[in-house]
Design a protein around this motif. Structure first.
Motif, PDB file in Angstrom:
ATOM      1  N   LEU A  54       0.845  -1.207   0.000  1.00 54.26           N
ATOM      2  CA  LEU A  54       0.000   0.000   0.000  1.00 54.26           C
ATOM      3  C   LEU A  54       0.879   1.255   0.000  1.00 54.26           C
ATOM      4  CD1 LEU A  54      -2.528  -1.212   2.703  1.00 54.26           C
ATOM      5  CD2 LEU A  54      -3.137  -0.689   0.345  1.00 54.26           C
ATOM      6  N   TYR A  55       1.934   1.197   0.794  1.00 54.36           N
ATOM      7  CA  TYR A  55       2.833   2.352   0.938  1.00 54.36           C
ATOM      8  C   TYR A  55       3.571   2.652  -0.363  1.00 54.36           C
ATOM      9  CZ  TYR A  55       6.394   5.404   2.998  1.00 54.36           C
ATOM     10  OH  TYR A  55       7.213   6.466   3.289  1.00 54.36           O
ATOM     11  N   ASN A  56       4.031   1.596  -1.016  1.00 52.89           N
ATOM     12  CA  ASN A  56       4.756   1.811  -2.273  1.00 52.89           C
ATOM     13  C   ASN A  56       3.859   2.414  -3.350  1.00 52.89           C
ATOM     14  OD1 ASN A  56       7.085   0.905  -1.188  1.00 52.89           O
ATOM     15  ND2 ASN A  56       6.952  -1.170  -2.034  1.00 52.89           N
ATOM     16  N   ASN A  57       2.608   2.103  -3.238  1.00 51.98           N
ATOM     17  CA  ASN A  57       1.653   2.641  -4.197  1.00 51.98           C
ATOM     18  C   ASN A  57       1.345   4.112  -3.906  1.00 51.98           C
ATOM     19  OD1 ASN A  57      -0.270   2.550  -6.289  1.00 51.98           O
ATOM     20  ND2 ASN A  57      -1.889   2.299  -4.775  1.00 51.98           N
ATOM     21  N   ASN A  58       1.233   4.435  -2.619  1.00 50.00           N
ATOM     22  CA  ASN A  58       0.927   5.812  -2.221  1.00 50.00           C
ATOM     23  C   ASN A  58       1.407   6.002  -0.779  1.00 50.00           C
ATOM     24  OD1 ASN A  58      -0.151   8.216  -1.379  1.00 50.00           O
ATOM     25  ND2 ASN A  58      -2.280   7.698  -1.852  1.00 50.00           N
ATOM     26  N   GLU A  59       2.391   6.881  -0.609  1.00 52.05           N
ATOM     27  CA  GLU A  59       3.026   7.012   0.709  1.00 52.05           C
ATOM     28  C   GLU A  59       2.107   7.547   1.808  1.00 52.05           C
ATOM     29  OE1 GLU A  59       6.749   9.083   0.463  1.00 52.05           O
ATOM     30  OE2 GLU A  59       7.568   7.622  -0.939  1.00 52.05           O
ATOM     31  N   THR A  60       1.007   8.141   1.424  1.00 53.92           N
ATOM     32  CA  THR A  60       0.075   8.631   2.459  1.00 53.92           C
ATOM     33  C   THR A  60      -1.305   8.009   2.288  1.00 53.92           C
ATOM     34  OG1 THR A  60      -0.418  10.529   1.081  1.00 53.92           O
ATOM     35  CG2 THR A  60       1.227  10.852   2.791  1.00 53.92           C
ATOM     36  N   PHE A  61      -1.324   6.781   1.830  1.00 56.98           N
ATOM     37  CA  PHE A  61      -2.610   6.133   1.547  1.00 56.98           C
ATOM     38  C   PHE A  61      -3.540   6.175   2.750  1.00 56.98           C
ATOM     39  CE2 PHE A  61      -0.258   2.797   3.608  1.00 56.98           C
ATOM     40  CZ  PHE A  61      -1.204   2.063   4.299  1.00 56.98           C
ATOM     41  N   TRP A  62      -2.979   6.089   3.956  1.00 59.01           N
ATOM     42  CA  TRP A  62      -3.769   6.037   5.191  1.00 59.01           C
ATOM     43  C   TRP A  62      -4.386   7.382   5.546  1.00 59.01           C
ATOM     44  CZ3 TRP A  62      -1.063   9.412   8.245  1.00 59.01           C
ATOM     45  CH2 TRP A  62       0.276   9.617   7.886  1.00 59.01           C
ATOM     46  N   LYS A  63      -3.917   8.444   4.893  1.00 59.76           N
ATOM     47  CA  LYS A  63      -4.397   9.786   5.228  1.00 59.76           C
ATOM     48  C   LYS A  63      -5.548  10.229   4.359  1.00 59.76           C
ATOM     49  CE  LYS A  63      -0.765  12.746   7.056  1.00 59.76           C
ATOM     50  NZ  LYS A  63       0.293  13.662   6.703  1.00 59.76           N
ATOM     51  N   GLN A  64      -5.445   9.901   3.102  1.00 61.30           N
ATOM     52  CA  GLN A  64      -6.321  10.581   2.147  1.00 61.30           C
ATOM     53  C   GLN A  64      -7.505   9.789   1.637  1.00 61.30           C
ATOM     54  OE1 GLN A  64      -3.454  11.369  -0.817  1.00 61.30           O
ATOM     55  NE2 GLN A  64      -2.145  12.468   0.579  1.00 61.30           N
TER      56      GLN A  64
END
Ligand code: FE2
Ligand code: FE2
Length: 486
Positions: A54-64
């Motif tokens: 998930l992180y490699n896909n989007n470093e702030t996935f958990w935020k947005q």
């Protein structure tokens, strides 16, 4: 199949005010390849995906993400804690209790008690939140500002930030900073100057830093209609919301201005059209200068140029606190029964004097406050410096104001220029904001087009109140914003 265990929200765990802790926790999550439970908000369907993916896909996935909710098990959280303690010594107390608190819970809550309510109600024009801050100690207020600064810095470090998140944080932190500054200064007014400067020093340091962070964030990321929409949505007609809008719009404008004047073709275009388009306007301002000698160099002392970051940050502080001298129980709208021009004029003097004498904010900021209703000397304008400049002229009869605007302090204080550049910028943004304010109190708020048309006629063509070139640049700035909406 996903087991039914106690879950901890990932965003609650990761929304930390401290960037170092955040990085450390993310490193652990990545390296351990922790499975994250992803729950689709609409259907509640669940799946497990490694954090790293998930992180490699989007470093702030958990935020947005507004579609998915992300969580880890309590057991996984305990493992992270152990790892964290092994690397950092302890699981720091300031980390919120992940089971009970959310980011919002870290905000101060209004308390009921024996406060002097009458005293607080005198500041109601600053919004109900003013009371919350007024009940905090100065150090609590400064801590709050530092926490907000950290939020901005964390966002600066993130690569793909969503505009929504950026605008939300920019607007909230600016509003808090305006409120906190007003509240600390109200307390500092009654102190002797030296004592007040000591008391307000941490506020000044923290606000300066916060302004730098938000200016960097706004310059890099957000120059579009999203920010303006968020500002309008959050507007509630209070003085502090006006200050917030003017501050953020002011920074965005300075950024636009810098981009524009950095391209030689823009200055070239102004130079070519100067005689036909602007000469008459500036002749009214500088009637003692031969018409043929009027040029961009007469309008901008030292020539038209980009504003260096240092100066830019100091001006942004001035924009943020420009109406800090306003009392909320005063009618500031001309034409209304209780409008009293002498009292209104006083907000400039109060703001200028309190910032100059009770804080170590840069002189640039207090000068912006003192000059922000000058209107190039028009009788409808006012400012703390009129008397000073008249006095100067009396004592130095040979002194002449041969330039319109200056980027630097000295030419304005030495009677060489009519106006201070950032104050002329602020005037335009201030007037535009009052006209388009969605909560305009006594008149219908204007659309951007109506406001621009009205300002052109009343403030540039009929009278020489706002600067003609700056106004044209401002108009193109608003048009750019409108384009980004489409
Ligand atoms: Fe004002
Ligand atoms: Fe204002």
């Amino acid at each position: 199949m996903v087991k039914d265990e106690v879950k901890v929200s990932l965003s609650t765990l990761l929304l930390q005010p401290d960037g170092k802790r955040l990085k450390s926790i993310i490193d652990i999550l990545k390296e351990e390849d922790i499975p994250v439970l992803c729950t689709k908000k609409s259907s509640k369907s669940k799946k497990l995906i490694p954090f790293k993916t998930l992180y490699n896909n989007n470093e702030t996935f958990w935020k947005q993400d507004t579609t998915w909710e992300y969580s880890i098990t309590e057991e996984t959280l305990n493992k992270i804690k152990e790892k964290y303690i092994a690397a950092n010594g302890s699981w720091v107390d300031e980390l919120p209790d992940v089971k009970k608190k959310t980011k919002k819970d870290t905000k101060p809550k209004p308390q009921t008690g024996d406060d002097n309510l009458e005293e607080l109600e005198a500041h109601e024009g600053y919004g109900s939140e003013y009371k919350t801050f007024a009940r905090m100690s100065t150090s609590e207020k400064v801590n709050y500002l530092n926490h907000n600064k950290q939020r901005l810095n964390e966002l600066l470090a993130v690569k793909n930030k969503g505009t929504e998140v950026v605008t939300e944080v920019l607007v909230d932190t600016a509003k808090d900073a305006a409120l906190i500054n007003h509240s600390v200064l109200v307390d500092a007014i009654s102190l002797a100057d030296d004592e007040a400067k000591k008391v307000t020093q941490s506020l000044v340091d923290s606000t300066n830093e916060m302004v730098k962070s938000s200016a960097q964030l706004l310059t890099v990321d957000v120059f579009n209609n999203e920010l303006m929409n968020t500002l309008v949505q959050k507007s509630n007609g209070t003085i502090v919301q006006h200050m917030t809008r003017v501050y953020l719009n002011g920074i965005a404008f300075l950024s636009y201005y810098n981009n524009l004047v950095s391209t030689s073709s823009a200055i070239q275009r102004l130079r070519i059209s100067f005689q036909s388009k602007y000469r008459e306007f500036y002749h009214k301002l500088l009637p003692h200068i031969d018409k043929d000698d009027l040029s961009l160099e007469r309008v901008f002392y030292g020539g038209m140029r980009a504003i260096p970051p240092d100066l830019y940050f100091k001006w942004a502080v001035g924009f943020l606190i420009h109406d800090i001298g306003k009392a909320s129980n005063v009618e500031y709208h001309e034409g209304e029964a209780s409008y009293n021009r002498n009292i209104v004029i006083d907000h400039v003097k109060q703001g200028y004097k309190s910032v100059l004498n009770k804080t170590n904010y840069p002189m640039e900021a207090s000068l912006i406050i003192g000059y922000h209703h000058e209107y190039y000397g028009d009788v409808t304008g006012y400012g703390y410096f009129r008397a000073y400049l008249q006095q100067y002229k009396k004592q130095n009869p040979e002194a002449r104001q041969d330039y319109c605007m200056t980027y630097d302090l000295e030419p304005i204080l030495d009677y060489e220029a009519l106006a201070y550049f950032p104050a002329k910028v602020l005037e335009i943004i201030d007037v535009y904001d009052s006209l388009t304010d969605p909560h305009r109190v006594y008149r219908k708020s204007m659309t951007p087009d109506e406001a621009l048309a009205m300002m052109r006629v009343e403030f540039v063509e009929k009278y020489t109140k706002i600067d003609a070139i700056l106004f044209d640049i401002f108009e193109s700035f608003i048009r750019e914003q409108q384009k980004s909406k489409q």
